[in-house]
Design an enzyme around this catalytic site. Structure first.
Site, PDB file in Angstrom:
ATOM      1  N   THR A   7      52.364  51.808  40.397  1.00 43.21           N
ATOM      2  CA  THR A   7      51.277  51.693  41.372  1.00 43.21           C
ATOM      3  C   THR A   7      51.567  52.524  42.603  1.00 43.21           C
ATOM      4  OG1 THR A   7      49.875  50.165  42.622  1.00 43.21           O
ATOM      5  CG2 THR A   7      52.213  49.646  42.570  1.00 43.21           C
ATOM      6  N   ASN A   9      49.468  51.546  45.147  1.00 46.92           N
ATOM      7  CA  ASN A   9      48.735  50.647  46.041  1.00 46.92           C
ATOM      8  C   ASN A   9      49.730  49.643  46.650  1.00 46.92           C
ATOM      9  OD1 ASN A   9      47.262  48.426  47.034  1.00 46.92           O
ATOM     10  ND2 ASN A   9      45.502  48.963  45.760  1.00 46.92           N
ATOM     11  N   ASP A  64      45.848  46.816  36.387  1.00 49.03           N
ATOM     12  CA  ASP A  64      44.559  47.456  36.645  1.00 49.03           C
ATOM     13  C   ASP A  64      43.576  46.342  36.942  1.00 49.03           C
ATOM     14  OD1 ASP A  64      43.403  50.236  36.662  1.00 49.03           O
ATOM     15  OD2 ASP A  64      41.866  49.148  35.562  1.00 49.03           O
ATOM     16  N   SER A  65      42.894  46.478  38.047  1.00 48.44           N
ATOM     17  CA  SER A  65      42.097  45.355  38.508  1.00 48.44           C
ATOM     18  C   SER A  65      40.819  45.844  39.156  1.00 48.44           C
ATOM     19  CB  SER A  65      42.914  44.516  39.485  1.00 48.44           C
ATOM     20  OG  SER A  65      43.614  45.332  40.392  1.00 48.44           O
ATOM     21  N   ASP A 148      38.403  42.045  49.581  1.00 48.71           N
ATOM     22  CA  ASP A 148      38.697  40.665  49.988  1.00 48.71           C
ATOM     23  C   ASP A 148      37.762  40.111  51.066  1.00 48.71           C
ATOM     24  OD1 ASP A 148      40.673  40.336  48.132  1.00 48.71           O
ATOM     25  OD2 ASP A 148      42.347  40.559  49.529  1.00 48.71           O
ATOM     26  N   LYS A 168      45.647  32.760  48.697  1.00 47.50           N
ATOM     27  CA  LYS A 168      44.988  33.718  47.790  1.00 47.50           C
ATOM     28  C   LYS A 168      45.751  33.797  46.470  1.00 47.50           C
ATOM     29  CE  LYS A 168      43.828  38.530  46.876  1.00 47.50           C
ATOM     30  NZ  LYS A 168      43.864  39.945  47.239  1.00 47.50           N
TER      31      LYS A 168
HETATM   32  P1  ITT Z   1      47.079  51.764  41.257  1.00 46.24           P
HETATM   33  O1  ITT Z   1      46.186  52.224  40.123  1.00 46.24           O
HETATM   34  O2  ITT Z   1      47.981  52.822  41.763  1.00 46.24           O
HETATM   35  O3  ITT Z   1      47.800  50.478  40.946  1.00 46.24           O
HETATM   36  P2  ITT Z   1      44.518  51.341  42.622  1.00 46.24           P
HETATM   37  O4  ITT Z   1      44.139  50.756  43.941  1.00 46.24           O
HETATM   38  O5  ITT Z   1      43.924  52.681  42.242  1.00 46.24           O
HETATM   39  O6  ITT Z   1      46.118  51.391  42.531  1.00 46.24           O
HETATM   40  P3  ITT Z   1      43.081  50.081  40.466  1.00 46.24           P
HETATM   41  O7  ITT Z   1      42.734  51.352  39.791  1.00 46.24           O
HETATM   42  O8  ITT Z   1      43.526  48.913  39.639  1.00 46.24           O
HETATM   43  O9  ITT Z   1      44.230  50.278  41.515  1.00 46.24           O
HETATM   44  O10 ITT Z   1      41.844  49.651  41.371  1.00 46.24           O
HETATM   45  C1  ITT Z   1      41.830  48.398  41.905  1.00 46.24           C
HETATM   46  C2  ITT Z   1      40.787  48.324  43.010  1.00 46.24           C
HETATM   47  O11 ITT Z   1      40.080  47.087  42.863  1.00 46.24           O
HETATM   48  C3  ITT Z   1      41.461  48.276  44.371  1.00 46.24           C
HETATM   49  O12 ITT Z   1      41.605  49.562  44.920  1.00 46.24           O
HETATM   50  C4  ITT Z   1      40.516  47.389  45.154  1.00 46.24           C
HETATM   51  O13 ITT Z   1      39.424  48.147  45.616  1.00 46.24           O
HETATM   52  C5  ITT Z   1      40.012  46.422  44.092  1.00 46.24           C
HETATM   53  N1  ITT Z   1      40.873  45.219  44.014  1.00 46.24           N
HETATM   54  C6  ITT Z   1      41.760  44.892  43.025  1.00 46.24           C
HETATM   55  N2  ITT Z   1      42.383  43.742  43.313  1.00 46.24           N
HETATM   56  C7  ITT Z   1      41.899  43.343  44.496  1.00 46.24           C
HETATM   57  C8  ITT Z   1      42.160  42.236  45.319  1.00 46.24           C
HETATM   58  O14 ITT Z   1      43.078  41.334  45.009  1.00 46.24           O
HETATM   59  N3  ITT Z   1      41.470  42.138  46.461  1.00 46.24           N
HETATM   60  C9  ITT Z   1      40.555  43.038  46.804  1.00 46.24           C
HETATM   61  N4  ITT Z   1      40.252  44.131  46.105  1.00 46.24           N
HETATM   62  C10 ITT Z   1      40.924  44.281  44.943  1.00 46.24           C
END
Ligand code: ITT
Length: 187
Positions: A7, A9, A64-65, A148, A168
Site C-alpha cells: 500500500t 495509503n 483493496d477497499s 469517512d 471505527k
Molecule cells: P493502495 O491501493 O495503495 O492500498 P488506495 O487508497 O489507492 O491505496 P484502494 O485502491 O483500495 O486504495 O482505494 C480505496 C479508496 O476507498 C480509498 O482511497 C478511500 O477513498 C476509500 N476507502 C477505503 N477504505 C476507507 C475507509 O475506511 N474510510 C474511508 N474511505 C475509505
C-alpha cells in the site's frame, strides 16, 4: 511476525497496524501497480502478487477497499480512490459523491474491504469485510480518511470521522476483514 502490506495509503496502513498490533506491519509502496480488476478481491490479489516475489518466506498482504452506494448502482466501488478523476483527491471525491446524491432519498451504502494474502509457502488466502450504513447530506468529523466524514454506519448517529479509531476499527469493513486475517495468520 512480519507482515508486508502492499500500500501507499498511510491511513490504511495506520488502521492495519492498529487492528493487528501483534504483527510487525511493514509497508511495501505499491504505487504504480495498475489495479485493472473489476472487483475488490481481484485488485487485492494484483497488489499482493506484485510484492510477494520480493519477500519470499514472509507473509504478504494487500487491502483493496471502497464505498458502494446503492442509488448509484454500486459506485464509486473499485474506483473509490479516483472517483473524481486523477490524481486521486479526497475533497473532490467527497464533493462529487454529494453532488451525485443531491435530492436522493435512499442513501444506503456500504464499505467493502477485500484482503488478499500470500503465506510464507506462497499459498494464497483471502478475507472480506463489509460495513453497512448511509451517506450523510453534509460532511462531519475530522478523524479517519477518505469518505469517512460522509459515511454514517447503521446504528450510529455519527459519521466514521466522528468516531475514535478504536470505535471505527471495531465495526468497520477493515476491522471485520482483518479479524478473519488474524485467524488465518495464527494457524
Ligand atoms: P493502495 O491501493 O495503495 O492500498 P488506495 O487508497 O489507492 O491505496 P484502494 O485502491 O483500495 O486504495 O482505494 C480505496 C479508496 O476507498 C480509498 O482511497 C478511500 O477513498 C476509500 N476507502 C477505503 N477504505 C476507507 C475507509 O475506511 N474510510 C474511508 N474511505 C475509505
Amino acid at each position: 511476525m512480519r507482515l508486508y502490506v502492499a500500500t501507499h495509503n498511510r491511513h490504511k496502513l495506520r488502521e492495519i497496524s492498529q487492528i493487528l498490533p501483534e504483527f510487525d506491519v511493514i509497508a511495501d509502496d505499491s504505487e504504480g501497480i495498475e489495479e485493472t480488476a473489476s472487483d475488490f478481491i481481484g485488485n487485492a490479489f494484483i497488489k499482493v502478487r506484485a510484492i510477494a516475489a520480493k519477500h519470499p518466506g514472509s507473509w504478504c498482504m494487500a487491502d483493496d477497499s471502497g464505498l458502494e452506494v446503492k442509488a448509484l448502482g454500486g459506485a464509486p466501488g473499485v474506483r473509490s480512490a479516483r472517483y473524481a478523476g486523477e490524481p486521486s483527491s479526497t475533497p473532490r471525491n467527497n464533493a462529487l459523491l454529494l453532488r451525485n446524491l443531491e435530492g436522493v432519498e435512499d442513501r444506503a451504502a456500504n464499505f467493502t474491504c477485500a484482503v488478499a494474502l500470500v503465506d510464507p509457502n506462497g499459498v494464497e488466502h483471502s478475507a472480506v469485510g463489509k460495513c453497512f450504513g448511509r451517506i450523510a447530506t453534509a460532511p462531519s468529523g475530522a478523524e479517519g480518511f477518505g469518505y469517512d466524514p460522509l459515511f454514517v454506519p447503521d446504528g450510529y448517529g455519527k459519521s466514521f470521522a466522528e468516531l475514535s479509531a478504536d470505535e471505527k476499527n471495531a465495526i468497520s469493513h477493515r476491522g471485520r476483514a482483518l479479524a478473519e486475517v488474524r485467524r488465518i495468520l495464527m494457524v
